[in-house]
Motif scaffolding. Structure first.
Motif, mmCIF file in Angstrom:
data_model
loop_
_atom_site.group_PDB
_atom_site.id
_atom_site.type_symbol
_atom_site.label_atom_id
_atom_site.label_comp_id
_atom_site.label_asym_id
_atom_site.label_seq_id
_atom_site.Cartn_x
_atom_site.Cartn_y
_atom_site.Cartn_z
ATOM 1 N N LYS A 76 0.833 -1.205 0.000
ATOM 2 C CA LYS A 76 0.000 0.000 0.000
ATOM 3 C C LYS A 76 0.867 1.254 0.000
ATOM 4 C CE LYS A 76 -3.677 2.190 2.785
ATOM 5 N NZ LYS A 76 -4.480 2.053 4.040
ATOM 6 N N TYR A 77 2.012 1.164 0.691
ATOM 7 C CA TYR A 77 2.984 2.246 0.730
ATOM 8 C C TYR A 77 4.284 1.756 0.113
ATOM 9 C CZ TYR A 77 -0.269 3.150 4.577
ATOM 10 O OH TYR A 77 -1.399 3.285 5.336
ATOM 11 N N GLN A 78 4.964 2.645 -0.580
ATOM 12 C CA GLN A 78 6.258 2.283 -1.146
ATOM 13 C C GLN A 78 7.401 2.603 -0.176
ATOM 14 O OE1 GLN A 78 3.894 4.138 -3.389
ATOM 15 N NE2 GLN A 78 3.286 1.986 -3.515
ATOM 16 N N ILE A 79 7.211 3.639 0.609
ATOM 17 C CA ILE A 79 8.236 4.073 1.565
ATOM 18 C C ILE A 79 7.535 4.478 2.855
ATOM 19 C CG2 ILE A 79 10.100 5.732 2.030
ATOM 20 C CD1 ILE A 79 10.277 6.112 -1.060
ATOM 21 N N VAL A 96 9.235 -10.050 7.025
ATOM 22 C CA VAL A 96 9.101 -9.267 5.801
ATOM 23 C C VAL A 96 10.486 -8.723 5.447
ATOM 24 C CG1 VAL A 96 7.989 -7.290 4.698
ATOM 25 C CG2 VAL A 96 6.736 -8.646 6.391
ATOM 26 N N ASP A 97 10.883 -8.870 4.205
ATOM 27 C CA ASP A 97 12.236 -8.502 3.788
ATOM 28 C C ASP A 97 12.309 -7.007 3.505
ATOM 29 O OD1 ASP A 97 14.873 -8.785 3.163
ATOM 30 O OD2 ASP A 97 14.555 -9.637 1.170
ATOM 31 N N VAL A 98 12.670 -6.242 4.518
ATOM 32 C CA VAL A 98 12.731 -4.781 4.418
ATOM 33 C C VAL A 98 14.156 -4.314 4.669
ATOM 34 C CG1 VAL A 98 10.338 -4.498 5.154
ATOM 35 C CG2 VAL A 98 12.176 -4.423 6.864
ATOM 36 N N TRP A 218 10.943 -4.061 -3.727
ATOM 37 C CA TRP A 218 10.536 -2.834 -4.409
ATOM 38 C C TRP A 218 11.759 -1.994 -4.777
ATOM 39 C CZ3 TRP A 218 11.171 2.374 -3.488
ATOM 40 C CH2 TRP A 218 10.425 3.222 -4.322
ATOM 41 N N ALA A 219 12.697 -1.872 -3.857
ATOM 42 C CA ALA A 219 13.907 -1.097 -4.128
ATOM 43 C C ALA A 219 14.691 -1.696 -5.295
ATOM 44 C CB ALA A 219 14.782 -1.035 -2.882
ATOM 45 N N LYS A 220 14.779 -3.006 -5.340
ATOM 46 C CA LYS A 220 15.509 -3.669 -6.419
ATOM 47 C C LYS A 220 14.851 -3.421 -7.765
ATOM 48 C CE LYS A 220 17.210 -8.225 -7.867
ATOM 49 N NZ LYS A 220 17.260 -9.680 -7.530
ATOM 50 N N HIS A 222 12.909 -0.777 -8.479
ATOM 51 C CA HIS A 222 12.742 0.654 -8.754
ATOM 52 C C HIS A 222 13.920 1.467 -8.207
ATOM 53 C CE1 HIS A 222 8.677 -1.145 -8.510
ATOM 54 N NE2 HIS A 222 8.409 -0.349 -9.531
ATOM 55 N N PRO A 223 15.152 1.097 -8.524
ATOM 56 C CA PRO A 223 16.293 1.799 -7.930
ATOM 57 C C PRO A 223 16.360 3.276 -8.305
ATOM 58 C CG PRO A 223 17.006 0.392 -9.741
ATOM 59 C CD PRO A 223 15.577 0.039 -9.462
ATOM 60 N N ASP A 224 16.035 3.603 -9.559
ATOM 61 C CA ASP A 224 16.119 5.005 -9.989
ATOM 62 C C ASP A 224 15.113 5.873 -9.250
ATOM 63 O OD1 ASP A 224 18.107 4.286 -11.721
ATOM 64 O OD2 ASP A 224 16.816 4.189 -13.489
ATOM 65 N N ILE A 225 13.910 5.342 -9.049
ATOM 66 C CA ILE A 225 12.883 6.100 -8.338
ATOM 67 C C ILE A 225 13.304 6.324 -6.894
ATOM 68 C CG2 ILE A 225 10.511 6.019 -7.455
ATOM 69 C CD1 ILE A 225 9.718 4.592 -10.024
ATOM 70 N N LEU A 226 13.820 5.284 -6.258
ATOM 71 C CA LEU A 226 14.238 5.413 -4.863
ATOM 72 C C LEU A 226 15.378 6.418 -4.736
ATOM 73 C CD1 LEU A 226 14.176 4.677 -1.910
ATOM 74 C CD2 LEU A 226 15.496 2.608 -2.433
ATOM 75 N N ILE A 227 16.333 6.372 -5.629
ATOM 76 C CA ILE A 227 17.461 7.302 -5.570
ATOM 77 C C ILE A 227 16.976 8.736 -5.763
ATOM 78 C CG2 ILE A 227 19.579 8.028 -6.746
ATOM 79 C CD1 ILE A 227 20.045 4.973 -7.302
ATOM 80 N N LYS A 228 16.073 8.952 -6.702
ATOM 81 C CA LYS A 228 15.525 10.299 -6.913
ATOM 82 C C LYS A 228 14.769 10.772 -5.673
ATOM 83 C CE LYS A 228 15.017 9.952 -11.949
ATOM 84 N NZ LYS A 228 14.043 9.816 -13.067
ATOM 85 N N TYR A 229 14.020 9.869 -5.061
ATOM 86 C CA TYR A 229 13.294 10.226 -3.837
ATOM 87 C C TYR A 229 14.276 10.659 -2.750
ATOM 88 C CZ TYR A 229 10.589 9.773 0.453
ATOM 89 O OH TYR A 229 10.010 10.030 1.673
ATOM 90 N N LEU A 230 15.335 9.899 -2.569
ATOM 91 C CA LEU A 230 16.313 10.221 -1.535
ATOM 92 C C LEU A 230 17.042 11.526 -1.849
ATOM 93 C CD1 LEU A 230 17.768 6.648 -0.877
ATOM 94 C CD2 LEU A 230 16.148 7.920 0.542
ATOM 95 N N GLU A 231 17.320 11.774 -3.117
ATOM 96 C CA GLU A 231 17.920 13.054 -3.503
ATOM 97 C C GLU A 231 17.023 14.219 -3.084
ATOM 98 O OE1 GLU A 231 20.426 11.820 -7.555
ATOM 99 O OE2 GLU A 231 18.534 12.915 -7.693
ATOM 100 N N ALA A 232 15.739 14.102 -3.409
ATOM 101 C CA ALA A 232 14.794 15.175 -3.088
ATOM 102 C C ALA A 232 14.655 15.343 -1.580
ATOM 103 C CB ALA A 232 13.435 14.886 -3.717
ATOM 104 N N TYR A 233 14.624 14.236 -0.857
ATOM 105 C CA TYR A 233 14.528 14.300 0.606
ATOM 106 C C TYR A 233 15.734 15.038 1.182
ATOM 107 C CZ TYR A 233 14.153 12.761 5.469
ATOM 108 O OH TYR A 233 14.056 12.732 6.842
#
Length: 324
Positions: A76-79, A96-98, A218-220, A222-233
């Motif tokens: 339901k949530y990605q992050i 759960v593998d987090v 999910w991270a594996k 969607h690596p580009d999305i996660l990296i962009k999210y972390l950049e913005a954060y």
């Protein structure tokens, strides 16, 4: 006519290119607890740091850690951003593998008690309130009470939910005598006459609290999305910690958390404290995490795995490199 035709053709091409660009925008649902730790997210949204990276981020406030963990596990949530011990519980108890992918802060938690409580010993036989009884800040509470002379079993534990809910409960129910609260909730409680019995970190030492947590799968994928999210954060965090943005960042807190100006200002002062404020660039606190695992072992009776089993900072490191 040939020129007009060419311009029309160019316009059609431009419109056609605009459709996939819009469609390519990545939507994320990010679940958080209400609190000052969301200030970098407020800035990343309001200053366009997410949008300029093609991210549409929907922030949802969780009522409890149980609901938040279930939502991440179900996709339901990605992050999620929460006390990292919740991620440890997901990995070790729910299987759960987090992975934690970024740090954040030490939790800023303080032991807040009713006016008739003058010492920790006064809590013997009384009710204390927590979010979930078997994770994160509940362990901080138990440890503070233990060091004050109270063993678990000498007080009653009541599960109420997230910090905002605990604030309302302790304001309205005078039989609930103590809880761990952080700013701005701790400030609001004190303004209403409740008392501060000290900070968690002053009693138990360094503590890795808020962390960004994802499903490894999910991270594996969607690596580009996660990296962009972390950049913005991180960019949002840098923005709010810059002294020249103090007034704007304080207003973000006031608006985002519905705070009066004085409480917002006091909360911002804690967030930007050089020693114990929001961690620079969201860095992960290794010694603080070791303390998290020690508390979990002490209060559950189960030894956790080595610390590295619970986090993956490779995405964070790429985000930092991308920011320069």
């Amino acid at each position: 006519m040939k020129i007009v035709g060419a311009l029309l053709s160019a316009a059609v091409v431009t419109m056609a290119l605009a459709v996939p660009a819009c469609a390519a925008q990545s939507s994320l649902t990010v679940n958080v607890f209400q609190g000052m730790q969301n200030l970098p997210l407020f800035a990343a949204q309001q200053k366009g740091f997410f949008a300029e990276r093609g991210l549409s981020v929907n922030l949802e406030i969780t009522p409890s850690s149980d609901e938040q963990r279930a939502g991440l596990a179900d996709g339901k949530y990605q992050i999620i951003h929460c006390g990292i011990d919740n991620g440890v519980a997901m990995a070790d108890v729910a299987k759960v593998d987090v992975a934690a992918v970024i740090g954040g802060d030490n939790g800023f938690n303080r032991l807040i008690v009713q006016p008739d409580i003058h010492a920790i010993s006064d809590l013997r036989g009384k009710t204390v309130i927590v979010d979930a009884p078997d994770t994160a800040y509940a362990f901080q509470l138990y440890e503070m009470l233990k060091r004050g002379g109270l063993d678990k079993g000498e007080y009653t534990i009541k599960s109420v939910g997230a910090t905002a809910k605990r604030l309302v409960d302790i304001q309205q129910n005078k039989d609930d005598k103590a809880s761990m609260l952080n700013p701005p909730f701790a400030f609001t409680a004190q303004n209403d006459g409740l008392k501060d019995q000290g900070s968690a970190v002053s009693t138990i030492g360094p503590y890795q609290a808020t962390a960004g947590i994802v499903l490894r799968s999910w991270a594996k994928d969607h690596p580009d999305i996660l990296i962009k999210y972390l950049e913005a954060y991180i960019e949002g965090l840098r923005y709010v910690l810059d002294p020249k943005n103090k007034d704007e960042a304080t207003k973000m807190l006031a608006d985002g958390l519905k705070l009066p100006p004085d409480v917002a200002a006091a909360t911002y002062a804690v967030a930007t404290d050089p020693a114990e404020g929001l961690a620079k660039d969201g860095r992960f606190d290794g010694p603080g995490f070791d303390n998290v695992l020690r508390l979990r072992a002490d209060w559950t009776g189960h030894a956790p795995r080595p610390a590295a089993a619970y986090f993956d900072l490779s995405y964070y490191e790429k985000a930092l490199a991308g920011l320069g």
